[in-house]
Design a protein around this motif. Sequence first.
Motif, PDB file in Angstrom:
ATOM      1  N   PHE A 118     -53.604  55.708 -12.853  1.00  0.00           N
ATOM      2  CA  PHE A 118     -53.536  55.940 -11.210  1.00  0.00           C
ATOM      3  C   PHE A 118     -54.714  55.368 -10.640  1.00  0.00           C
ATOM      4  CE2 PHE A 118     -55.382  58.996  -8.192  1.00  0.00           C
ATOM      5  CZ  PHE A 118     -54.487  58.935  -7.321  1.00  0.00           C
ATOM      6  N   TYR A 119     -56.055  55.116 -11.261  1.00  0.00           N
ATOM      7  CA  TYR A 119     -57.067  54.911 -10.661  1.00  0.00           C
ATOM      8  C   TYR A 119     -57.030  53.076 -10.293  1.00  0.00           C
ATOM      9  CZ  TYR A 119     -58.860  52.490 -14.922  1.00  0.00           C
ATOM     10  OH  TYR A 119     -59.060  51.596 -16.343  1.00  0.00           O
ATOM     11  N   LEU A 120     -56.274  52.530 -11.063  1.00  0.00           N
ATOM     12  CA  LEU A 120     -55.780  51.112 -10.683  1.00  0.00           C
ATOM     13  C   LEU A 120     -54.998  51.034  -9.817  1.00  0.00           C
ATOM     14  CD1 LEU A 120     -55.836  48.890 -14.216  1.00  0.00           C
ATOM     15  CD2 LEU A 120     -57.840  49.266 -12.232  1.00  0.00           C
ATOM     16  N   ASN A 121     -54.022  52.213  -9.516  1.00  0.00           N
ATOM     17  CA  ASN A 121     -52.984  51.923  -8.680  1.00  0.00           C
ATOM     18  C   ASN A 121     -53.912  51.945  -7.197  1.00  0.00           C
ATOM     19  OD1 ASN A 121     -51.240  51.861 -10.370  1.00  0.00           O
ATOM     20  ND2 ASN A 121     -50.221  54.186 -10.018  1.00  0.00           N
ATOM     21  N   VAL A 122     -54.814  53.040  -7.095  1.00  0.00           N
ATOM     22  CA  VAL A 122     -55.398  53.296  -5.993  1.00  0.00           C
ATOM     23  C   VAL A 122     -56.506  52.131  -5.737  1.00  0.00           C
ATOM     24  CG1 VAL A 122     -57.355  54.616  -4.935  1.00  0.00           C
ATOM     25  CG2 VAL A 122     -55.630  55.861  -6.348  1.00  0.00           C
TER      26      VAL A 122
END
Length: 232
Positions: A50-54
């Motif tokens: 998720f953090y890389l998506n953001v």
Amino acid sequence: NPLMQKISIALNQNKIYFAGFSAILFAAILFLLVNGKEAAFISLNSYHPFYLNVFFINYTFMGDGIFAVCLTALMFFYFKRKQAGFALLYSFLISGLAAQLLKNLFNSPRPKLYFEAGTYLNFIDGVTLSGSSSFPSGHTATAFAIAAVLVLMMKNKNWQLLVLLAAILVGYSRIYLAQHFLLDVIVGALLGTVSGILAFYLAQNRISIRKSIKRMHQVPAELAPPAAMQAS
């Protein structure tokens, strides 16, 4: 050739950036040749927390036209560096026009349109495009055009690798967000780099180029019609 000589000197002064760019480009081309279009894309997208998506959803804006225009305006009006501002403007226009020309010529499908349903599962709703115009990556072209100009014009050469990394991350963001394939990014990076080098030359020589164009349009005195004829 004075043009090639000036470009050669500029490249030599920034060999850390351009050597790094060449190494990454070679590795990317080799990776693509070994794995092929589909496998290369999926291999580069195997990890999607998720953090890389953001991060990449926001970071990809660094290759957007709005960012390029804002950076150009900042260089003109805040830093008062007219030559650098013209170089950034030219690089954005040249890379953008070239990318759009190729997009219209090839009309290649983007990953979401290319893959059959269920083949690839990391598409991001609201972010991934499903149309065509995949080749080449316009965001990558813009990012590498800006990076080339910044490196060629910056006095502190210690920032070269950081600028290169920033451009590479924009290119990877286009693959991570399933907007483009690796080939689109490779060609975008090449297109942007060439555009940046050309823009740097145009900005450095814009006054002399303008004078040359004016001279080309001036009619020699011996060929000009007599004043009496002009009055009649």
